[in-house]
Design a protein around this motif. Sequence first.
Motif, PDB file in Angstrom:
ATOM      1  N   TYR A 187      -1.344  14.016  -6.655  1.00  0.00           N
ATOM      2  CA  TYR A 187      -0.494  12.901  -6.748  1.00  0.00           C
ATOM      3  C   TYR A 187       0.487  13.113  -8.130  1.00  0.00           C
ATOM      4  CZ  TYR A 187      -3.864  10.533  -3.600  1.00  0.00           C
ATOM      5  OH  TYR A 187      -4.638  10.081  -2.565  1.00  0.00           O
TER       6      TYR A 187
ATOM      7  N   LYS B  99      -1.106   4.853 -10.202  1.00  0.00           N
ATOM      8  CA  LYS B  99      -1.699   4.880  -8.875  1.00  0.00           C
ATOM      9  C   LYS B  99      -3.021   3.958  -9.038  1.00  0.00           C
ATOM     10  CE  LYS B  99      -2.241   7.575  -4.693  1.00  0.00           C
ATOM     11  NZ  LYS B  99      -1.196   6.746  -4.297  1.00  0.00           N
TER      12      LYS B  99
ATOM     13  N   GLU C 124       3.939  10.610  -7.244  1.00  0.00           N
ATOM     14  CA  GLU C 124       2.926   9.634  -7.052  1.00  0.00           C
ATOM     15  C   GLU C 124       2.399   8.799  -8.067  1.00  0.00           C
ATOM     16  OE1 GLU C 124       1.105   9.332  -2.875  1.00  0.00           O
ATOM     17  OE2 GLU C 124       1.651  11.494  -3.021  1.00  0.00           O
ATOM     18  N   ARG C 125       2.301   9.574  -9.060  1.00  0.00           N
ATOM     19  CA  ARG C 125       1.754   8.846 -10.598  1.00  0.00           C
ATOM     20  C   ARG C 125       2.513   9.771 -11.412  1.00  0.00           C
ATOM     21  NH1 ARG C 125      -4.404   9.156 -11.637  1.00  0.00           N
ATOM     22  NH2 ARG C 125      -3.809   8.416 -13.533  1.00  0.00           N
TER      23      ARG C 125
END
Length: 808
Positions: A622, A536, A627-628
């Motif tokens: 995240y 990210k 998302e990461r």
Amino acid sequence: MKKFRKGQLKRIFAAGMSLVITVALLGGCGNSGQQTAGNGSGNRTDDIMADGGGQAGEQPSDSTAMGRYLEEAADLSESLSGYRNAIFKLEDGGVVLTDPVKNMRVSKDHGVTWENDGNTWLSEILDRGGFIDDYAVGADGTVGILYTYMESEDETDADESAGTDSEEEEKPWWASEKRELLIVKPDGTEIPVVFTVMDEDMYPSHIWISEHGRAFVGTQGSDLYEILEDGSSKVFLTLEDSPQIIQFQGSRMIIDGYGYDSLLIYDMESSEFIEDDTLDTFVNENYGDRAFNGGSWYDLYFFPGEDNILYLAGEKGVHRHVIGGSAIEQIVDANLTTFGNPTYRLLGMIALENNEFMAIFTDARLVRFIYDPTVPTVPGQTIKAYSLKENNTLRRAISIYQIENPDVYVEYEIGMEKNTGVTRDDALKKLNTEIMAGDGPDLLILDDMPVDSYIEKGMLADIAPLMDSMNGEGKLFERAVDAYRQEGKIYVVPCEISLPIMEGAPNYVSDINDLEGIADAVERLRKDHPGMDLLKICSPKGVMKQFVMVCAPAWLTENGELNREMISDFLVQTKRIYDAQMEGLSDEMIRQYEEENEEHIQYYGEMLEESDWFGRGTEEVYYVTGERRIMTGVLGGAYTYAEITSVQRTTGFEDNVILPMSGQCRNVFWVDTLAGISAVSTQIGRAEGLLKVLLGDEDISGMGFPINRTAFESSLFPADFVSTDTAYSQLGFEYEDGSSFYWNIYWYGEQQADILKGWMQAADTPYVRNKVLEEAVYTAGTSYIQGETSLEEAVSAVEKSMAIYMAE
């Protein structure tokens, strides 16, 4: 119904203030002196202000100003939750404390003793699975309770079956929560309220009771409703935005809320607003950026006094103002009381008899302020403390020290005060000038300051004897202290530290023990997760900043020379990480990262990557949302550790591994609140006393874990911790497409606490930001990572930049 819109107010001026208050300066006033706002007086207001005007009697210039408010504090954590408590004064002199999960506490002797009020409705609400949104108690004893409980499945099904349109829009999230209101009159009569709001107001959120029992309800919208005697309601007043605090003084309603420039004073009899330019100026200048923090505490709290008097309380202390008057006086100095301690946030305050006050703070801290005319207005002894930027840990220490040492005043100077435009270089030049003139601080917080230069020039005192005495008692984490020992001497000590951390699937992170291992792991992640966002982060500088804390300590040799080999290796490995992260990444992902930077500039005036917080957050949310793919950051508190360990209790992440991050260095700790004492201080003993508070048994840390073992131990488990099997809190949010995510946070157990203790005990390599060196590496490294220069050219550019800086 009256409606308020900015620029369209019909205002009237307050009457009853015919004399202008004459204000005397601190240095020339005796025991009747009065101080202007901000100067720190604690003078008893009725000595000079009984008639709402009058002039303070001047005393000889060499007299000592006498009289200030002292405080008596009580810990009520056994009877209060410490969360969203409120305090109210009854017309018979009684005092009431409310709590969202415990019965009201009532005192008939001004807080000396307390007893339960004996109501049954609170337990009935809680037994139904409800929770209290807001509480209010009027001076006449009328009680208002706003509460919520989740709609049951049967109720939801019934509501849905009652609908006739199958295409009806989905209800907003708050529609599944039932909000109810109960009014309890002084004689015990309970009035359930049938409360409906207009669509734009969403739902009720606050309740207030006037002195004579009139009930008003605020919503998420701009309308203020009045509850009538029969339990019905009507719109009473429309404001520009949602009100958050309302107080009553006779026919006046005093209001503050989101987006308000100042307080609004509304006369309920004349239906007009009252203008007060002095009040507006004071609020704008001192509390212009105030927040209400969801009702958990207030940056600015205000409450009525006798006649036309209004008191204002917050981080500036307590000020007194006669509505419509031309002066505002400080009567309680924040620097000498709990108001100056960021550990405690103000929840409410009332005026008692004999010009005494009582306030309730977070953590169930009840403070009574009593005026003592026999003590100096400002303590006779002074020591000076300094930090480049405001440091809340130091503020807490100062507050504790001054309460323990009422004869000493700690003058706290901040080099780069907010909104002043002062640069780091300007602040350091001013500080050096003060030190050279013999007017410098006694104790310094040296974060982001040239520590090595100060030590080389003999500007800092040897505090090794003090540290050895504390270490001899086993009080401190010894390795963190000894990391700063030079030939037996210690000139600075970290008061709080954070630990670089990483978490991920075992096949990626278990064997990582250096920066090359991190690069290997990211490359494997890219191979296994093509097109996915791994970190990210979408810029060379961002990647470098993510790992700088476990590498920068190796960039200088013991002689202070640049270690070209280590800098070269750092650039090589971070280029590998950046290339793997960016490979196959979509334009949309890159665009989102750039937009986050732009939004940060808009709100904070700097890019996200330039902020002090970049690289410190662990961003486990995240990670669990995908998302990461690997989590890196800095662990600086018990709650963050609870979040990190909760990942392992999340479906699909049970086998995750958590370990201290190693780069070019191991056992690294991020230093915060690096303290030292001036070698030329004439107050060495008192400065050591303040340093002892910074390193004391009470947890006052604001950025990391305290290095005092007792304070560290006390920080590991919160007072309201129940069980590792019960969710402690929940995080949740909605995406733009309407989907949502909820994640339970569980507190860790003793075994995981012991692991954290082991990491603290092992930490022996300090990381302190060296902005000049790091910026040189980032600039040259970005050119290298983007293929604009060779590795050799990049390292030489760093060397050249440092040579120029040293020459200047």
